[in-house]
Structure formats: structure tokens, C-alpha cells
Design an enzyme around this catalytic site. Structure first.
Site, short mmCIF file in Angstrom:
data_model
loop_
_atom_site.label_atom_id
_atom_site.label_comp_id
_atom_site.label_asym_id
_atom_site.label_seq_id
_atom_site.Cartn_x
_atom_site.Cartn_y
_atom_site.Cartn_z
N PHE A 113 0.81 -1.12 0.06
CA PHE A 113 0.02 -0.02 0.03
C PHE A 113 0.81 1.24 0.07
CE2 PHE A 113 -2.52 -3.16 2.03
CZ PHE A 113 -3.99 -3.07 1.85
N ALA A 128 2.84 4.54 -0.23
CA ALA A 128 2.76 5.45 -1.46
C ALA A 128 2.65 6.88 -1.12
CB ALA A 128 1.73 5.04 -2.63
N GLU A 129 3.14 7.44 -1.94
CA GLU A 129 2.55 9.13 -1.65
C GLU A 129 1.14 9.20 -2.65
OE1 GLU A 129 3.52 11.74 -0.16
OE2 GLU A 129 5.43 10.92 0.71
N THR A 169 -4.47 2.39 -8.60
CA THR A 169 -5.35 3.17 -8.66
C THR A 169 -6.09 3.16 -10.27
OG1 THR A 169 -5.99 5.69 -8.79
CG2 THR A 169 -3.74 5.05 -9.09
N ASP A 170 -7.39 3.58 -10.41
CA ASP A 170 -7.93 3.61 -11.42
C ASP A 170 -7.38 4.92 -12.32
OD1 ASP A 170 -9.04 5.63 -10.02
OD2 ASP A 170 -11.10 5.02 -10.48
N GLU A 171 -6.73 5.67 -11.54
CA GLU A 171 -6.14 7.21 -12.19
C GLU A 171 -5.20 6.79 -13.40
OE1 GLU A 171 -5.62 10.51 -9.38
OE2 GLU A 171 -7.13 9.40 -8.25
N TYR A 228 1.04 11.98 -9.72
CA TYR A 228 0.70 10.96 -8.95
C TYR A 228 0.15 9.72 -9.62
CZ TYR A 228 -2.37 7.94 -6.39
OH TYR A 228 -3.19 6.67 -5.98
N LYS A 248 2.08 6.02 -10.28
CA LYS A 248 1.55 4.87 -10.01
C LYS A 248 1.54 4.00 -11.29
CE LYS A 248 -0.43 3.61 -6.65
NZ LYS A 248 0.16 2.93 -5.24
N ASN A 276 -11.95 5.96 -6.00
CA ASN A 276 -11.77 6.58 -4.98
C ASN A 276 -12.41 6.36 -3.67
OD1 ASN A 276 -11.58 8.48 -7.17
ND2 ASN A 276 -11.13 10.17 -5.50
N HIS A 295 -6.91 18.26 -14.32
CA HIS A 295 -7.85 17.34 -13.56
C HIS A 295 -8.69 16.55 -14.31
CE1 HIS A 295 -11.43 18.45 -10.48
NE2 HIS A 295 -10.87 16.97 -10.55
P1 NAD Z 1 -2.02 7.05 2.64
O1 NAD Z 1 -1.47 8.36 2.05
O2 NAD Z 1 -3.22 7.34 3.68
O3 NAD Z 1 -1.17 6.19 3.33
C1 NAD Z 1 -0.10 5.93 2.61
C2 NAD Z 1 0.82 5.29 3.72
O4 NAD Z 1 2.14 4.89 3.14
C3 NAD Z 1 1.34 6.08 4.97
O5 NAD Z 1 1.12 5.29 6.02
C4 NAD Z 1 2.76 6.36 4.85
O6 NAD Z 1 3.38 6.78 6.00
C5 NAD Z 1 3.48 5.12 4.12
N1 NAD Z 1 4.63 5.80 3.27
C6 NAD Z 1 4.71 6.60 2.33
N2 NAD Z 1 5.92 6.65 1.91
C7 NAD Z 1 6.35 5.51 2.24
C8 NAD Z 1 7.83 4.95 2.19
N3 NAD Z 1 8.72 5.53 1.29
N4 NAD Z 1 7.91 3.73 2.87
C9 NAD Z 1 7.05 3.18 3.94
N5 NAD Z 1 5.94 3.94 4.05
C10 NAD Z 1 5.46 4.91 3.42
O7 NAD Z 1 -2.71 6.41 1.21
P2 NAD Z 1 -3.97 5.38 1.02
O8 NAD Z 1 -5.10 6.53 0.63
O9 NAD Z 1 -4.07 4.49 2.27
O10 NAD Z 1 -3.68 4.67 -0.15
C11 NAD Z 1 -3.00 3.47 -0.01
C12 NAD Z 1 -2.70 2.95 -1.25
O11 NAD Z 1 -4.06 2.82 -2.06
C13 NAD Z 1 -1.60 3.66 -2.10
O12 NAD Z 1 -0.77 2.96 -3.05
C14 NAD Z 1 -2.60 4.44 -3.13
O13 NAD Z 1 -2.03 4.76 -4.43
C15 NAD Z 1 -3.48 3.54 -3.52
N6 NAD Z 1 -4.92 3.94 -3.80
C16 NAD Z 1 -5.74 4.90 -3.04
C17 NAD Z 1 -6.98 5.50 -3.05
C18 NAD Z 1 -7.75 6.25 -2.37
O14 NAD Z 1 -8.95 6.71 -2.74
N7 NAD Z 1 -7.22 6.69 -1.15
C19 NAD Z 1 -7.57 5.13 -4.54
C20 NAD Z 1 -6.80 4.22 -5.28
C21 NAD Z 1 -5.70 3.65 -4.98
P1 TYD Z 2 -9.48 13.77 -4.12
O1 TYD Z 2 -10.27 13.45 -2.85
O2 TYD Z 2 -8.25 14.63 -3.89
O3 TYD Z 2 -9.15 12.44 -4.86
P2 TYD Z 2 -8.55 12.24 -6.28
O4 TYD Z 2 -8.00 13.75 -6.80
O5 TYD Z 2 -7.47 11.05 -6.32
O6 TYD Z 2 -9.78 11.87 -7.13
O7 TYD Z 2 -10.36 14.52 -5.09
C1 TYD Z 2 -11.74 13.92 -5.44
C2 TYD Z 2 -12.43 14.85 -6.48
O8 TYD Z 2 -12.89 16.05 -5.53
C3 TYD Z 2 -11.59 15.49 -7.45
O9 TYD Z 2 -12.42 15.68 -8.57
C4 TYD Z 2 -11.04 16.80 -7.12
C5 TYD Z 2 -12.23 17.24 -6.22
N1 TYD Z 2 -11.62 18.14 -5.02
C6 TYD Z 2 -12.23 19.39 -4.96
O10 TYD Z 2 -13.22 19.83 -5.69
N2 TYD Z 2 -11.76 20.14 -3.78
C7 TYD Z 2 -10.93 19.85 -2.88
O11 TYD Z 2 -10.78 20.66 -1.91
C8 TYD Z 2 -10.32 18.49 -2.97
C9 TYD Z 2 -9.31 17.87 -1.92
C10 TYD Z 2 -10.87 17.76 -4.23
#
Ligand code: NAD
Ligand code: TYD
Length: 358
Positions: free
Chosen positions: A86, A88-89, A137-139, A162, A166, A191, A296
Site C-alpha cells: 500500500f 505510497a505518496e 489506482t484507476d487514475e 501521482y 502509480k 476513490n 484535472h
Molecule cells: P495514505 O497516504 O493514507 O497512506 C500511505 C501510507 O504509506 C502512509 O502510512 C505513509 O506513511 C506510508 N508511506 C509513504 N511513503 C512511504 C515509504 N517510502 N516507505 C514506507 N511507507 C511509506 O494512502 P491510502 O489512501 O491509504 O492509499 C494506499 C494505497 O492505495 C496507495 O498505494 C494509493 O496509491 C492506493 N489508492 C488509494 C486510493 C484512495 O482513494 N485513497 C484509491 C486508489 C488507490
Molecule cells: P481527491 O479526494 O483529492 O481524490 P482524487 O483527486 O484522487 O480523485 O479529490 C476527489 C475529487 O474532488 C476530485 O475531482 C477533485 C475534487 N476536489 C475538490 O473539488 N476540492 C477539494 O478540496 C479536493 C481535495 C478535491
């Protein structure tokens, strides 16, 4: 019962912590080693209240996926049966201002992890039940117009630093499968929303701003569409793929809940106004249209028919019920939110965990 050691990277973040909580309760035979660098997004308070028996099956290691020596020591010590990656930034807006961190962790870190996993797998004589599962991610597929949905064969076309990072990491994972035979799995999900999400992402940010009576920033005209997935449904899907997915395959995971940003923001206003006994429309006055995000993507939508057909997974939670549950979680967990906003959560490591390098 024979215990399996599984390496979880990024398990102190939003999805990783939800996944660890789910896995510890559903799979008593798994021992999870959680490697997390605790960047701003990592929060050990997300795992603070695990029941005693689960705490014993969760071992936290404060470390970085870019540290190949640490990884090699961990693989040697625990002989992992699998990796669920998991770490990631994860925030698009940050990737626009600081892209290098995304290259370093998402691409470089994933490659280091792959290399060490491959060496350990070869040393263990290539067990075919080993799994390297990359959570993506689907992105990576770029943006859709008004029609259609991403399938597993949609060409990659990332727009942000980002999603580009990925996409690159997905390509490396797939290459390690094809070139070296490492049993890899990739999931590309839409998301997520739910408990423990860092309040920089849309849903927790808007909840927090409504409660603080602050402006609700909507990028552009608010018409961008995302396919919202409840994090607990995502965790169930990940478990199915990790345990039953076919090596080398990709599975798309989606919530089947497409909403525009403006719809989401208005729905959160409605729920919170109702919870607080305020007249309908009160919080909508906080909506503020701001300059659009560069690059965007207009719309994401997932065709999740493959995971449904092959593994029998589909989301169990309806969007409206899960969104209300999410709002209620944030309303009840104001201490967690305040800890994140004040930065106090950064002290969790010193206060609560003994740091063991390996
Ligand atoms: P998050 O940013 O909440 O958590 C990321 C975690 O990774 C954190 O705990 C951070 O400390 C750790 N981390 C970052 N860099 C690191 C490194 N170099 N070494 C070890 N640990 C490190 O992210 P999330 O929302 O929980 O997402 C988790 C995964 O799912 C990611 O790979 C993201 O790309 C993917 N993802 C997330 C979403 C979403 O909607 N949140 C959607 C699709 C895919
Ligand atoms: P986000 O939660 O950042 O997820 P992602 O960019 O990975 O899809 O954003 C979800 C949607 O909401 C995206 O279309 C951008 C929009 N958004 C806003 O309009 N305002 C905000 O402050 C943020 C953080 C996102």
C-alpha cells in the site's frame, strides 16, 4: 494452526490501516508485519485500539520501502508468504507541487521492494503460492468522457504526477511477473472513503470544514465525476484478490457509485445539517468554487465485472448508508481529527510503540 507472515507496506495510512484491522479480525492465522515510514499520512493512532489477541499478530516496523537492507533483513527473518503493498505518496494535489517524492517512493520504493521480494522468493525456491500484491489506482487509465468505464485492458494514460508514478509502478510489477515469474497481482481501484482518511482528501476535508464553518473548496464547476468506493468494501476485495486472484492478473475494483464533486459536497452538507438540527441548506452556503486543479481528470468509472465474475466480489455497502456512516465516524472521532490537525498524531510512535528496526 500454522501462522503465515505477511508483509504489509503503508499499513499506518488510510486504506492500509483499515485493511490490517479487517485482516486481523477475519484471518486468525495471519501475522502481519507492517512496514511504514510514517510520513505525514501515516498515523499509528489508526491501529491504537486493536484487541489484545490482534495486537500480538501485528508487528509494526518503522522504516522505508526504499531501504533495501532493511527489507532484506525483514524477508530473511519472517520468510513472508506474501506482500500487500500500500505504501505510497497518495495525494494528487501534493504531486503537483512536489512530484519528486512521488517518483522516489511510488516508483523507486516499489522497485526496491520488488527486487528484494524477488531475491527472497528465489532463495525460498520460488514457492508458487507466494503473492506480491500491488494496490493501485484507476487514475492510471486517465480520464473518461461522459460515457464508458475503465476495464482491465483500458490503455494507461495518466494525467498527474501521482497517476504517472502509480502507472510506472504497475508496469514494474507486471514486468517482474513476466520477466522473472514472480507471482504478482495488481488491483486498480476507484476513490475510497471511510474511517481514518487523512483530511486532505475531498470527503474528510469537506466534513471537517462544515463542522468548522469554513469554506468548502470545489474545484472548477464541481462537475468532475468519481466512482466512490467504501474502504471496507475495498478491503474485502483486496482479501479476495490476495487469496484467490490469478497471478499475473489485474483486477479493477469500483464502488458503482458515480457522483460529481458538487453532489458529494451537497450530500455531506445535507447529512451534517440534519445531524446538527440545522435548517436544510445551511451548510451549502459555505460552498466556494475555486480555481480548477491543473490536469484535472473529468471522470472515472470502473467496470468491476471481472472481479465479480472470477472472485464473486461486489460492494456490500450502499453509497448513501456508507456515506452517513462515514460522517458519523468523523463526528464521533473528533479527538482523532484534532490529533491529526494539531500534528499531535506524529508523537504516537514515541508514546506507544517501541521502535524495532527488525
Ligand atoms: P495514505 O497516504 O493514507 O497512506 C500511505 C501510507 O504509506 C502512509 O502510512 C505513509 O506513511 C506510508 N508511506 C509513504 N511513503 C512511504 C515509504 N517510502 N516507505 C514506507 N511507507 C511509506 O494512502 P491510502 O489512501 O491509504 O492509499 C494506499 C494505497 O492505495 C496507495 O498505494 C494509493 O496509491 C492506493 N489508492 C488509494 C486510493 C484512495 O482513494 N485513497 C484509491 C486508489 C488507490
Ligand atoms: P481527491 O479526494 O483529492 O481524490 P482524487 O483527486 O484522487 O480523485 O479529490 C476527489 C475529487 O474532488 C476530485 O475531482 C477533485 C475534487 N476536489 C475538490 O473539488 N476540492 C477539494 O478540496 C479536493 C481535495 C478535491
Amino acid at each position: 494452526m500454522q501462522t503465515k507472515n505477511i508483509l504489509i507496506t503503508g499499513g499506518a495510512g488510510f486504506i492500509g490501516a483499515n485493511f490490517i484491522r479487517a485482516m486481523l479480525s477475519l484471518r486468525p492465522d495471519y501475522h502481519l508485519v507492517n512496514l511504514d515510514a510514517l510520513t505525514y499520512a501515516g498515523n499509528l493512532a489508526n491501529l491504537a485500539d486493536l484487541p489484545q489477541d490482534q495486537q500480538q499478530r501485528h508487528h509494526f516496523v518503522h522504516g522505508d520501502i526504499r531501504d533495501g537492507e532493511l527489507l532484506a533483513r525483514l524477508f530473511k527473518k519472517y520468510a513472508f508468504a506474501g506482500v500487500i503493498h500500500f505504501a505510497a505518496e497518495s495525494h494528487v494535489d501534493r504531486s503537483i507541487t512536489e512530484p519528486q517524492a512521488f517518483v522516489d517512493t511510488n516508483v523507486g520504493g516499489t522497485c526496491t521492494l520488488l527486487q528484494v521480494a524477488l531475491a527472497a522468493w528465489n532463495e525460498q525456491r520460488r514457492p508458487m503460492d507466494f503473492r506480491f500484491h500491488h494496490v493501485s489506482t484507476d487514475e492510471v487509465y486517465g480520464s473518461l468522457g461522459a460515457e464508458g468505464a475503465f476495464t482491465e485492458t483500458t490503455p494507461y494514460d495518466p494525467s498527474s504526477p501521482y497517476s504517472a508514478s502509480k502507472a510506472a509502478s504497475d508496469h514494474f510489477v507486471r514486468a517482474y511477473g513476466r520477466t522473472y515469474g514472480l507471482p504478482v497481482l495488481i488491483t486498480n481501484c476507484s476513490n475510497n472513503y471511510g474511517p481514518y482518511q487523512f483530511p486532505e482528501k475531498l470527503i474528510p476535508l469537506v466534513i471537517d470544514n462544515i463542522l468548522a464553518r469554513k469554506a468548502l473548496p470545489v474545484y472548477g464547476d464541481g462537475s468532475n465525476v468519481r466512482d466512490w468506493l467504501y474502504v471496507l468494501d475495498h478491503c474485502q476485495a483486496l482479501l479476495q484478490v490476495f487469496e484467490k486472484g490469478r497471478p499475473g492478473e489485474t483486477y479493477n475494483i469500483g464502488g458503482g457509485a458515480e457522483r460529481t464533486t458538487l453532489q458529494i459536497v451537497k450530500e455531506l452538507c445535507r447529512i451534517i445539517d440534519a445531524r446538527q438540527g440545522k435548517p436544510a441548506g445551511t451548510s451549502e452556503a459555505l460552498i466556494t468554487f475555486v480555481t480548477d486543479r491543473p490536469g484535472h481528470d473529468f471522470r472515472y468509472a470502473i467496470d468491476a465485472s471481472k472481479i465479480k465474475r472470477e472472485l464473486g466480489w461486489q460492494p456490500e455497502h450502499s453509497f448513501s448508508v456508507a456515506l452517513e456512516a462515514t460522517v458519523d465516524w468523523y463526528l464521533c472521532q473528533q479527538e482523532w481529527v484534532e490529533g491529526v490537525k494539531s500534528g499531535e498524531y506524529r508523537q504516537w510512535l514515541e508514546l506507544n510503540y517501541e521502535t524495532r528496526a527488525c
